[in-house]
Design a protein around this motif. Structure first.
Motif, PDB file in Angstrom:
ATOM      1  N   UNK A 191     -21.434 -19.545 -26.187  1.00  0.00           N
ATOM      2  CA  UNK A 191     -21.093 -18.772 -27.384  1.00  0.00           C
ATOM      3  C   UNK A 191     -19.583 -18.757 -27.594  1.00  0.00           C
ATOM      4  N   UNK A 192     -18.837 -18.499 -26.534  1.00  0.00           N
ATOM      5  CA  UNK A 192     -17.380 -18.474 -26.647  1.00  0.00           C
ATOM      6  C   UNK A 192     -16.847 -19.849 -27.050  1.00  0.00           C
ATOM      7  N   UNK A 193     -17.455 -20.890 -26.516  1.00  0.00           N
ATOM      8  CA  UNK A 193     -17.007 -22.251 -26.828  1.00  0.00           C
ATOM      9  C   UNK A 193     -17.236 -22.563 -28.306  1.00  0.00           C
ATOM     10  N   UNK A 194     -18.392 -22.167 -28.834  1.00  0.00           N
ATOM     11  CA  UNK A 194     -18.695 -22.420 -30.250  1.00  0.00           C
ATOM     12  C   UNK A 194     -17.693 -21.700 -31.153  1.00  0.00           C
ATOM     13  N   UNK A 195     -17.402 -20.461 -30.850  1.00  0.00           N
ATOM     14  CA  UNK A 195     -16.458 -19.697 -31.662  1.00  0.00           C
ATOM     15  C   UNK A 195     -15.050 -20.285 -31.576  1.00  0.00           C
ATOM     16  N   UNK A 196     -14.655 -20.757 -30.399  1.00  0.00           N
ATOM     17  CA  UNK A 196     -13.328 -21.356 -30.251  1.00  0.00           C
ATOM     18  C   UNK A 196     -13.244 -22.682 -30.990  1.00  0.00           C
ATOM     19  N   UNK A 197     -14.324 -23.475 -30.905  1.00  0.00           N
ATOM     20  CA  UNK A 197     -14.329 -24.774 -31.592  1.00  0.00           C
ATOM     21  C   UNK A 197     -14.392 -24.618 -33.104  1.00  0.00           C
ATOM     22  N   UNK A 198     -14.874 -23.447 -33.579  1.00  0.00           N
ATOM     23  CA  UNK A 198     -15.021 -23.244 -35.017  1.00  0.00           C
ATOM     24  C   UNK A 198     -13.670 -23.307 -35.740  1.00  0.00           C
ATOM     25  N   UNK A 199     -12.628 -22.742 -35.116  1.00  0.00           N
ATOM     26  CA  UNK A 199     -11.309 -22.794 -35.742  1.00  0.00           C
ATOM     27  C   UNK A 199     -10.823 -24.220 -35.911  1.00  0.00           C
ATOM     28  N   UNK A 200     -10.996 -25.044 -34.880  1.00  0.00           N
ATOM     29  CA  UNK A 200     -10.636 -26.459 -34.966  1.00  0.00           C
ATOM     30  C   UNK A 200     -11.453 -27.146 -36.053  1.00  0.00           C
ATOM     31  N   UNK A 201     -12.756 -26.852 -36.092  1.00  0.00           N
ATOM     32  CA  UNK A 201     -13.642 -27.502 -37.057  1.00  0.00           C
ATOM     33  C   UNK A 201     -13.245 -27.173 -38.492  1.00  0.00           C
ATOM     34  N   UNK A 202     -12.888 -25.918 -38.744  1.00  0.00           N
ATOM     35  CA  UNK A 202     -12.497 -25.517 -40.106  1.00  0.00           C
ATOM     36  C   UNK A 202     -11.228 -26.257 -40.531  1.00  0.00           C
ATOM     37  N   UNK A 259      -8.943 -30.630 -43.964  1.00  0.00           N
ATOM     38  CA  UNK A 259      -8.078 -31.787 -44.124  1.00  0.00           C
ATOM     39  C   UNK A 259      -8.862 -33.022 -44.553  1.00  0.00           C
ATOM     40  N   UNK A 260      -9.998 -33.264 -43.916  1.00  0.00           N
ATOM     41  CA  UNK A 260     -10.814 -34.434 -44.273  1.00  0.00           C
ATOM     42  C   UNK A 260     -11.365 -34.298 -45.685  1.00  0.00           C
ATOM     43  N   UNK A 261     -11.817 -33.087 -46.050  1.00  0.00           N
ATOM     44  CA  UNK A 261     -12.374 -32.881 -47.385  1.00  0.00           C
ATOM     45  C   UNK A 261     -11.315 -33.060 -48.462  1.00  0.00           C
ATOM     46  N   UNK A 262     -10.112 -32.538 -48.236  1.00  0.00           N
ATOM     47  CA  UNK A 262      -9.043 -32.687 -49.231  1.00  0.00           C
ATOM     48  C   UNK A 262      -8.705 -34.154 -49.444  1.00  0.00           C
ATOM     49  N   UNK A 263      -8.536 -34.889 -48.357  1.00  0.00           N
ATOM     50  CA  UNK A 263      -8.223 -36.316 -48.480  1.00  0.00           C
ATOM     51  C   UNK A 263      -9.396 -37.070 -49.099  1.00  0.00           C
ATOM     52  N   UNK A 297      -3.990 -36.613 -55.934  1.00  0.00           N
ATOM     53  CA  UNK A 297      -3.813 -36.078 -54.593  1.00  0.00           C
ATOM     54  C   UNK A 297      -2.443 -35.489 -54.353  1.00  0.00           C
ATOM     55  N   UNK A 298      -1.541 -35.602 -55.369  1.00  0.00           N
ATOM     56  CA  UNK A 298      -0.200 -35.052 -55.166  1.00  0.00           C
ATOM     57  C   UNK A 298      -0.245 -33.533 -55.002  1.00  0.00           C
ATOM     58  N   UNK A 299      -1.232 -32.897 -55.661  1.00  0.00           N
ATOM     59  CA  UNK A 299      -1.338 -31.445 -55.574  1.00  0.00           C
ATOM     60  C   UNK A 299      -2.229 -30.994 -54.418  1.00  0.00           C
ATOM     61  N   UNK A 300      -2.687 -31.960 -53.620  1.00  0.00           N
ATOM     62  CA  UNK A 300      -3.519 -31.597 -52.472  1.00  0.00           C
ATOM     63  C   UNK A 300      -2.689 -31.262 -51.240  1.00  0.00           C
ATOM     64  N   UNK A 301      -1.359 -31.412 -51.330  1.00  0.00           N
ATOM     65  CA  UNK A 301      -0.511 -31.137 -50.170  1.00  0.00           C
ATOM     66  C   UNK A 301      -0.618 -29.677 -49.739  1.00  0.00           C
ATOM     67  N   UNK A 302      -0.788 -28.771 -50.719  1.00  0.00           N
ATOM     68  CA  UNK A 302      -0.935 -27.356 -50.373  1.00  0.00           C
ATOM     69  C   UNK A 302      -2.189 -27.134 -49.550  1.00  0.00           C
ATOM     70  N   UNK A 303      -3.301 -27.736 -49.976  1.00  0.00           N
ATOM     71  CA  UNK A 303      -4.545 -27.589 -49.231  1.00  0.00           C
ATOM     72  C   UNK A 303      -4.456 -28.247 -47.862  1.00  0.00           C
ATOM     73  N   UNK A 304      -3.750 -29.382 -47.795  1.00  0.00           N
ATOM     74  CA  UNK A 304      -3.547 -30.021 -46.500  1.00  0.00           C
ATOM     75  C   UNK A 304      -2.753 -29.099 -45.577  1.00  0.00           C
ATOM     76  N   UNK A 305      -1.750 -28.424 -46.156  1.00  0.00           N
ATOM     77  CA  UNK A 305      -0.975 -27.476 -45.365  1.00  0.00           C
ATOM     78  C   UNK A 305      -1.825 -26.341 -44.849  1.00  0.00           C
ATOM     79  N   UNK A 306      -2.714 -25.837 -45.710  1.00  0.00           N
ATOM     80  CA  UNK A 306      -3.615 -24.771 -45.272  1.00  0.00           C
ATOM     81  C   UNK A 306      -4.541 -25.251 -44.162  1.00  0.00           C
ATOM     82  N   UNK A 307      -5.013 -26.513 -44.311  1.00  0.00           N
ATOM     83  CA  UNK A 307      -5.842 -27.074 -43.254  1.00  0.00           C
ATOM     84  C   UNK A 307      -5.076 -27.217 -41.955  1.00  0.00           C
ATOM     85  N   UNK A 308      -3.797 -27.615 -42.047  1.00  0.00           N
ATOM     86  CA  UNK A 308      -2.967 -27.714 -40.849  1.00  0.00           C
ATOM     87  C   UNK A 308      -2.768 -26.363 -40.178  1.00  0.00           C
TER      88      UNK A 308
END
Length: 409
Positions: free
Chosen positions: A39-50, A55-59, A281-292
């Motif tokens: 359970x702890x592993x799933x919750x920890x991996x969730x942040x990485x997954x989001x 980032x993948x969806x924006x690109x 995609x020039x305006x996707x930099x903000x979303x990429x930043x949020x993903x980062x």
């Protein structure tokens, strides 16, 4: 007996060495913590997954939209030019193109197709009872028979203008004009000037000619006979070979008006689509930043999980150290665990990002494109985050004293 003593003397200087961990052993000990706390592993991996999914969806969405624009450009072509009447440089009055401008343009070397439109000073309405001022932004234009072919357009319903119907009170509507007038099928009528015109057809969207999309088009001869059109075109559209586009562009204005070429404006309708495709995609930099940022937050969560894991597993660490595990092996164990945790989140994020792109592409009628560099780069970023996040807990675990760890347990 003497040989036994010799062997004992030789063994006094021999130092015991810890057994090396093979790849299989590293994976086994590294995954032990993941299996024990799912359970702890799933919750920890969730942040990485989001973070990775964002980032993948924006690109992917940006790449899909760009692919659609490039596909449109391939279908519509980039060899279309339009020459329009401008304003006189000195008098400020509107300039009229010569009546034979389409024919003159057609004689330029490299030109393959020519069409023209002429603005009419009348309005189109659903009926005569609607006030004349309520035009809905719809213009009325005379159109030559070759116009639709030059624009590479199509008729969504009905038919296009020709010699037979172009001389009568008949009209073809652009898709936007039809929507604003409330016309959804051929055969209906609209009020132009002082009489009803029958709708012959409704056009498909024309990305390279937005003015035509918002127009009611009347046959060239019918416009002269019924609406007082003087025969002077307002815009001349031409298609040339790809190799001669630039040379034709230079010759259009001097050919149409040799004495005052500056009064003729020449444009490239595909330039807007080209610019949009280039800047997609020039305006996707903000979303990429949020993903980062989400990815960094996920990395902090992984580091926190690993630190807690070290604290909870001091007895295990002390036992392994007392049985001969080296500090390096302890570090490898916890770095591997952190990498596996981040890798699971990265794989889930790539899958979620690809799925989000697929849903967006399907609902928008776009091609599904997810660049490989985005997938590879996103997954590599998770491994980097996992390595960095696991270094401190791994070092801390390796520095635990076996005696103190066993006593604390």
């Amino acid at each position: 007996m003497a040989g036994k003593r010799a062997r004992l003397r030789a063994g006094k200087g021999t130092r015991l060495r810890a057994a090396r961990l093979g790849p299989r052993d590293v994976l086994h000990v590294g995954s032990a913590g993941l299996r024990s706390r799912p359970v702890r592993i799933v919750l920890s991996a969730l942040g990485i997954a989001i973070g990775i999914a964002t980032m993948v969806a924006v690109v992917g969405i940006s790449a899909s939209s760009q692919a659609q624009l490039l596909r449109q450009l391939d279908a519509l072509g980039t060899n279309l030019l339009v020459a329009e009447a401008g304003e006189s440089l000195f008098s400020g009055e509107e300039v009229k193109l010569p009546k034979d401008a389409p024919g003159m343009v057609g004689r330029i070397e490299g030109v393959e197709e020519v069409g023209a439109t002429g603005d009419l000073p009348v309005t189109v309405r659903r009926s005569e009872k609607i006030p004349e001022e309520e035009t809905g932004g719809i213009g009325v234009r005379a159109a030559t028979e070759d116009l639709l072919k030059v624009l590479r357009g199509g008729v969504a319903a009905g038919t296009w203008l020709n010699d037979a119907n172009g001389r009568y009170p008949a009209v073809v509507l652009g898709d936007v004009a039809a929507e604003r007038l409330g016309i959804n099928r051929p055969g209906q009528q609209v009020w132009i000037d002082d009489r009803y015109f029958t709708v012959l057809g409704i056009l498909d969207p024309l990305p390279l000619a937005p003015d035509i999309e918002r127009s009611a088009l009347v046959g060239w001869e019918g416009a002269q006979r019924l609406l007082g059109f003087d025969g002077h075109p307002t815009a001349v559209y031409e298609r040339s070979t790809d190799a001669s586009v630039r040379s034709v562009q230079k010759l259009l204005a001097p050919t149409i008006d040799p004495q005052n070429p500056q009064n003729v404006s020449v444009g490239d309708p595909s330039a807007a689509l080209k610019a949009k495709a280039a800047t997609e995609g020039a305006f996707s930099s903000l979303l990429l930043g949020l993903g980062g940022i989400a990815l960094l937050v996920g990395g902090v969560g992984v580091a926190n999980t690993m630190i807690i894991s070290v604290l909870e597993r001091r007895h295990e660490i002390g036992l392994r150290r007392s049985l001969g595990a080296t500090r390096g092996q302890i570090r490898i164990q916890f770095v591997t665990e952190s990498l596996m945790l981040s890798g699971l989140g990265g794989l889930a994020g790539v899958a979620l990002g690809g799925a989000a792109t697929a849903v967006y592409a399907y609902t928008g009628g776009l091609p599904w494109v997810v660049p490989l560099w985005a997938v590879g780069g996103g997954f590599a970023a998770t491994l980097l985050i996992g390595t960095v996040a696991g270094l401190y807990p791994a070092v801390r675990a390796s520095l635990l004293s076996p005696t103190l760890a066993l006593q604390a347990a």
